[in-house]
Design a protein around this motif. Structure first.
Motif, PDB file in Angstrom:
ATOM      1  N   CYS B 275      34.607  37.262  45.325  1.00 10.34           N
ATOM      2  CA  CYS B 275      35.920  36.781  44.893  1.00 10.34           C
ATOM      3  C   CYS B 275      36.198  37.153  43.436  1.00 10.34           C
ATOM      4  CB  CYS B 275      35.966  35.267  45.088  1.00 10.34           C
ATOM      5  SG  CYS B 275      37.394  34.481  44.363  1.00 10.34           S
ATOM      6  N   PHE B 276      35.222  36.903  42.563  1.00  2.00           N
ATOM      7  CA  PHE B 276      35.384  37.257  41.151  1.00  2.00           C
ATOM      8  C   PHE B 276      35.743  38.746  41.029  1.00  2.00           C
ATOM      9  CE2 PHE B 276      33.344  39.038  37.314  1.00  2.00           C
ATOM     10  CZ  PHE B 276      34.002  38.324  36.331  1.00  2.00           C
ATOM     11  N   ILE B 277      35.042  39.584  41.794  1.00  2.00           N
ATOM     12  CA  ILE B 277      35.260  41.038  41.736  1.00  2.00           C
ATOM     13  C   ILE B 277      36.638  41.419  42.296  1.00  2.00           C
ATOM     14  CG2 ILE B 277      34.406  43.278  42.607  1.00  2.00           C
ATOM     15  CD1 ILE B 277      31.519  41.936  42.428  1.00  2.00           C
ATOM     16  N   HIS B 278      37.050  40.747  43.378  1.00  2.00           N
ATOM     17  CA  HIS B 278      38.419  40.987  43.878  1.00  2.00           C
ATOM     18  C   HIS B 278      39.434  40.851  42.749  1.00  2.00           C
ATOM     19  CE1 HIS B 278      37.422  39.559  48.258  1.00  2.00           C
ATOM     20  NE2 HIS B 278      37.130  40.826  48.072  1.00  2.00           N
ATOM     21  N   ASN B 279      39.264  39.801  41.953  1.00  2.10           N
ATOM     22  CA  ASN B 279      40.246  39.527  40.909  1.00  2.10           C
ATOM     23  C   ASN B 279      40.208  40.574  39.805  1.00  2.10           C
ATOM     24  OD1 ASN B 279      41.038  37.177  42.239  1.00  2.10           O
ATOM     25  ND2 ASN B 279      39.344  36.054  41.327  1.00  2.10           N
ATOM     26  N   ILE B 280      38.991  40.943  39.400  1.00  2.00           N
ATOM     27  CA  ILE B 280      38.863  41.974  38.356  1.00  2.00           C
ATOM     28  C   ILE B 280      39.520  43.275  38.836  1.00  2.00           C
ATOM     29  CG2 ILE B 280      37.213  43.384  37.030  1.00  2.00           C
ATOM     30  CD1 ILE B 280      37.227  40.425  36.177  1.00  2.00           C
ATOM     31  N   GLU B 281      39.224  43.652  40.073  1.00  2.00           N
ATOM     32  CA  GLU B 281      39.764  44.911  40.611  1.00  2.00           C
ATOM     33  C   GLU B 281      41.277  44.851  40.790  1.00  2.00           C
ATOM     34  OE1 GLU B 281      36.299  46.926  43.243  1.00  2.00           O
ATOM     35  OE2 GLU B 281      37.107  45.077  44.074  1.00  2.00           O
ATOM     36  N   SER B 282      41.755  43.717  41.290  1.00  2.00           N
ATOM     37  CA  SER B 282      43.198  43.576  41.509  1.00  2.00           C
ATOM     38  C   SER B 282      43.950  43.588  40.177  1.00  2.00           C
ATOM     39  CB  SER B 282      43.456  42.271  42.266  1.00  2.00           C
ATOM     40  OG  SER B 282      44.820  41.991  42.347  1.00  2.00           O
ATOM     41  N   LEU B 283      43.435  42.820  39.205  1.00  2.00           N
ATOM     42  CA  LEU B 283      44.139  42.684  37.928  1.00  2.00           C
ATOM     43  C   LEU B 283      44.073  43.965  37.082  1.00  2.00           C
ATOM     44  CD1 LEU B 283      43.050  39.026  37.020  1.00  2.00           C
ATOM     45  CD2 LEU B 283      45.338  39.773  37.723  1.00  2.00           C
ATOM     46  N   HIS B 284      43.071  44.818  37.316  1.00  2.00           N
ATOM     47  CA  HIS B 284      42.970  46.072  36.570  1.00  2.00           C
ATOM     48  C   HIS B 284      43.557  47.254  37.322  1.00  2.00           C
ATOM     49  CE1 HIS B 284      40.249  43.670  34.164  1.00  2.00           C
ATOM     50  NE2 HIS B 284      40.294  44.615  33.228  1.00  2.00           N
ATOM     51  N   GLY B 285      44.146  47.003  38.464  1.00  2.00           N
ATOM     52  CA  GLY B 285      44.648  48.116  39.267  1.00  2.00           C
ATOM     53  C   GLY B 285      46.111  48.407  39.008  1.00  2.00           C
ATOM     54  N   PHE B 291      53.291  38.825  42.009  1.00  2.00           N
ATOM     55  CA  PHE B 291      52.761  37.930  43.036  1.00  2.00           C
ATOM     56  C   PHE B 291      51.232  37.973  43.001  1.00  2.00           C
ATOM     57  CE2 PHE B 291      51.572  36.721  47.352  1.00  2.00           C
ATOM     58  CZ  PHE B 291      52.516  35.790  47.738  1.00  2.00           C
ATOM     59  N   SER B 292      50.681  39.196  43.100  1.00  2.00           N
ATOM     60  CA  SER B 292      49.228  39.384  43.048  1.00  2.00           C
ATOM     61  C   SER B 292      48.642  38.888  41.738  1.00  2.00           C
ATOM     62  CB  SER B 292      48.889  40.863  43.114  1.00  2.00           C
ATOM     63  OG  SER B 292      49.120  41.358  44.379  1.00  2.00           O
ATOM     64  N   LYS B 293      49.401  39.093  40.669  1.00  2.00           N
ATOM     65  CA  LYS B 293      48.901  38.751  39.341  1.00  2.00           C
ATOM     66  C   LYS B 293      48.737  37.233  39.208  1.00  2.00           C
ATOM     67  CE  LYS B 293      49.553  40.266  34.627  1.00  2.00           C
ATOM     68  NZ  LYS B 293      50.447  39.723  33.615  1.00  2.00           N
ATOM     69  N   ALA B 294      49.750  36.490  39.644  1.00  2.00           N
ATOM     70  CA  ALA B 294      49.685  35.034  39.533  1.00  2.00           C
ATOM     71  C   ALA B 294      48.481  34.502  40.303  1.00  2.00           C
ATOM     72  CB  ALA B 294      50.980  34.409  40.051  1.00  2.00           C
ATOM     73  N   TYR B 295      48.290  34.995  41.541  1.00  2.00           N
ATOM     74  CA  TYR B 295      47.142  34.534  42.331  1.00  2.00           C
ATOM     75  C   TYR B 295      45.824  34.990  41.719  1.00  2.00           C
ATOM     76  CZ  TYR B 295      49.626  32.547  46.366  1.00  2.00           C
ATOM     77  OH  TYR B 295      50.374  31.748  47.184  1.00  2.00           O
ATOM     78  N   GLY B 296      45.764  36.261  41.272  1.00  2.00           N
ATOM     79  CA  GLY B 296      44.517  36.795  40.737  1.00  2.00           C
ATOM     80  C   GLY B 296      44.095  36.100  39.449  1.00  2.00           C
ATOM     81  N   GLU B 297      45.058  35.844  38.571  1.00  2.00           N
ATOM     82  CA  GLU B 297      44.715  35.184  37.298  1.00  2.00           C
ATOM     83  C   GLU B 297      44.190  33.769  37.537  1.00  2.00           C
ATOM     84  OE1 GLU B 297      47.881  37.425  34.262  1.00  2.00           O
ATOM     85  OE2 GLU B 297      48.399  35.472  35.139  1.00  2.00           O
TER      86      GLU B 297
END
Lengths: 436, 436
Positions: B275-285, B291-297
């Motif tokens: 999960c932690f990695i999902h967020n790092i990858e999503s937020l740096h992509g 939408f993705s940013k609010a959930y990822g942060e």
């Protein structure tokens, strides 16, 4: 029996009227009851009927680690934890320009040969660009609505009659385009096209029996959370109360931040503050769980990016804040500010967003940090709140405002706990109104 | 025509194979193309077919305010913004003890007279308390699954045959109880009970035509996001790839933090790091939207509360983090770490969570801050990562690992942009593997 009935009038009694047959208690109140009336508790816990029906809600409160709860659970292993089965809008399109895809979204839903869609749109857009961009085809019906006043059950019933006269079959879909009031009208109409009687008959909780017509929400204002809530607030002949049901929820949302970019500054602020206030009330309430908390905290951060930092992506941020704030209160509850705002809205006809701001402005004793932040945001955006002129309000109206406000029991209980009545006498409510 | 075909092999070409007929470009790449090949762009933008089918995705990138985009849009007003219509699990129950309500949830779904439910459960629970708590009724079928190895299409096909032999009718529901692999098995089985052929035929995007059997997900591990994703990852005869479709999504989730409380420390950490990695990858992509940013942060914050602060409500927080992280990548994409992990999982059979950690450990040049934080969390929880022993891997297997990894084009494009191939030659991938 009387005792049980009284007992079940506590926290969720109000919510459960006319809906579930089961009896629920929040973990918080169970602990309270167990500590204060152990004998009463024991007596009814050993009655089979009672045991079967006692279900615990909001079990994620930190209280679940408390000695009193652990003791109670040990003594009564039959207690059932009860969590709401939370229904969510299942299909969302998010992004600037996504409104252009409405035609694609509706296409597979046009299933009735010679059928039609109903577009319910805030009449502020009549003759404007947005109205022209609607993908109207064949017999589609355009229904502009005047939302100067918040929607009444009478309006809903009239719109349903109008649509029934227009065609012998139900439409394939209802699309609501506008702010919270327009969203609520679209939701109510889609429900009343499939359920008999007047919309006033369904004000309450889970009274709807037949699923609604397919309905789509396209907000042009951000903050109300109406796009994601399971209610549509209506002013009826005897009360202002929503039609709360899983069928009320939209089937599809189109969240297009471009649509909220041209909103006048005051309206943008008041509606946005509705969302800010949802979060303050949800996060400070005793019905909070980890689900509500995660959504509420992020929504609050997004509000700050919009109203304090003036972030360049404010429209996107505010739209997400509204969505997250709606998700937060949907699994918890609002509080004192919404309760007071309902009183002034019902009696004085003040719009919801502005009513919430007027109420928030005087609530520094209940939400000190939230109100300080609210004042700072007002200042940053040069907002001058209107006054409600309490000296012009008749005694009768003042009493009605107080009664309306105090009738919202779950809101007060969320805010002040079970003993809220002793903390919120009629005089205190009136004192708030007199300062508005 | 050739040119158009080449052109459409860019960003979303991979995603669109076998699914949509339309041609999509992310806003980012449109700007790039427009700047680099203005003549080419102009030529095809004036061809009617091309204009109708050029749709822009990820339009919420800050690029939409850039001069190049505004110029492009002005010159080609026919460009259609294209956003994904994002399907979400529509019904969620969240809270400690909510597993106890499974019986209530299933009751209204038992519609076939003499019908049955299929409970697919990780066999680690065989004979254990959780298995005994399953609300098995009448002819319900219990299917324990061994998830030592990640699920194969062969296993899915065998389970479907088994269920078809068990009864002449389809079950009323499939309930998956376990970690990400068990979730994926339950999703795949519910799809293959209504769609003909082998599950291997459907590895890809939107190849499923008939809706699945009603299916419920009950995770006992938090982090994978499998509970909310529109895919179920399967290892087939020729590839490791999911069955991606809106029908893959669960109809109902039960998120009970109590179920993840007894997980062994290592497994808890590896799955949480997914999960932690999902967020790092999503937020740096570069496929990120608001939408993705609010959930990822928010998911990242929750991960920090769990893995850095050791918050007392860690189970609740991690469950929400997993849900939010899943929502974030579902509307954006993962990146380099997942691409590398697929290579080692496919060839060496390493489980997904641990594979992600092994890959993350060597990616400090791509995600410097994320990897530093990851190292800190490993240290706090005394995690010793296993080594993959590259010296024992045959040349053939190494080449296969590299190919598998580089085939995941959308992941690399999200991470490094369109020109990722020049930045990620086979030698660089091998160098990562050799350091693992």
């Amino acid at each position: 029996m009387n005792e049980i009935q009284n007992y079940s009038r506590s926290p969720y009694g109000f919510l459960l009227q006319g809906s579930l047959e089961i009896y629920s208690l929040s973990l918080y109140y169970m602990c309270l009851e167990y500590e204060q009336k152990p004998d009463f508790f024991k007596k009814y816990m050993t009655r089979p009927h009672f045991i079967r029906s006692l279900r615990l809600t909001n079990c994620d409160s930190p209280l679940r680690h408390s000695p009193v709860f652990l003791r109670c659970r040990e003594n009564f292993p039959q207690v059932i934890f009860m969590h709401r089965n939370f229904r969510i809008v299942p299909q969302i399109m998010f992004g600037s320009g996504s409104f252009n895809q409405l035609e694609d979204v509706l296409k597979p839903k046009r299933v009735t040969g010679g059928g039609f869609m109903v577009f319910i749109i805030d009449d502020v857009f009549s003759g404007k660009e947005l109205e022209k961009r609607l993908p109207m085809r064949g017999k589609d019906l355009l229904v502009p609505v005047d939302v100067t006043h918040e929607p009444k059950t009478k309006l809903i019933d009239e719109l349903v009659v109008k649509i029934r006269h227009y065609a012998p079959v139900n439409p394939d879909g209802v699309i609501g385009i506008g702010g919270g009031s327009t969203m609520d009208i679209a939701k109510a109409v889609s429900l009343m096209l499939t359920n008999p009687g007047s919309s006033a008959d369904y004000q309450g909780w889970d009274l709807i029996e037949t699923p609604a017509i397919y309905h789509v929400g396209i907000p042009t204002l951000a903050g109300t959370g109406a796009e994601i809530s399971r209610t549509c607030i209506l002013t009826g002949p005897v009360k202002k109360l929503g039609i709360n049901s899983d069928y009320t929820l939209f089937d599809q949302l189109i969240l297009d931040p471009e649509l909220i970019e041209g909103v006048p500054q005051d309206q943008w602020f008041y509606t946005g503050m509705d969302c800010f206030i949802h979060n303050i009330e949800s996060l400070h309430g005793c019905m909070l769980n980890s689900f509500s908390k995660a959504y509420g905290e992020k929504s609050l951060e997004l509000c700050r990016e919009v109203f304090v930092d003036n972030h360049p992506e404010s429209a996107e941020k505010l739209m997400m804040a509204s969505y997250f704030g709606g998700m937060s209160i949907a699994y918890s509850q609002v509080g004192a500010c919404h309760a007071l705002s309902y009183g002034i809205s019902y009696v004085l006809g003040i719009h919801h967003g502005i009513g919430c701001c007027i109420a928030m402005n005087v609530l520094e004793d209940i939400y000190p940090e939230g109100v300080a932040e609210f004042h700072d945001m007002m200042k940053r955006h040069n907002i001058n709140l209107p006054k409600i002129m309490p000296e012009d309000i008749s005694r009768e109206d003042m009493e009605l405002m107080i009664t309306t406000t105090l009738n919202l029991e779950p809101l007060w209980e969320n805010c002040l706990g079970k003993e809220w009545r002793t903390q919120m006498p009629r005089e205190r409510v009136e004192a708030y109104f007199r300062r508005m």
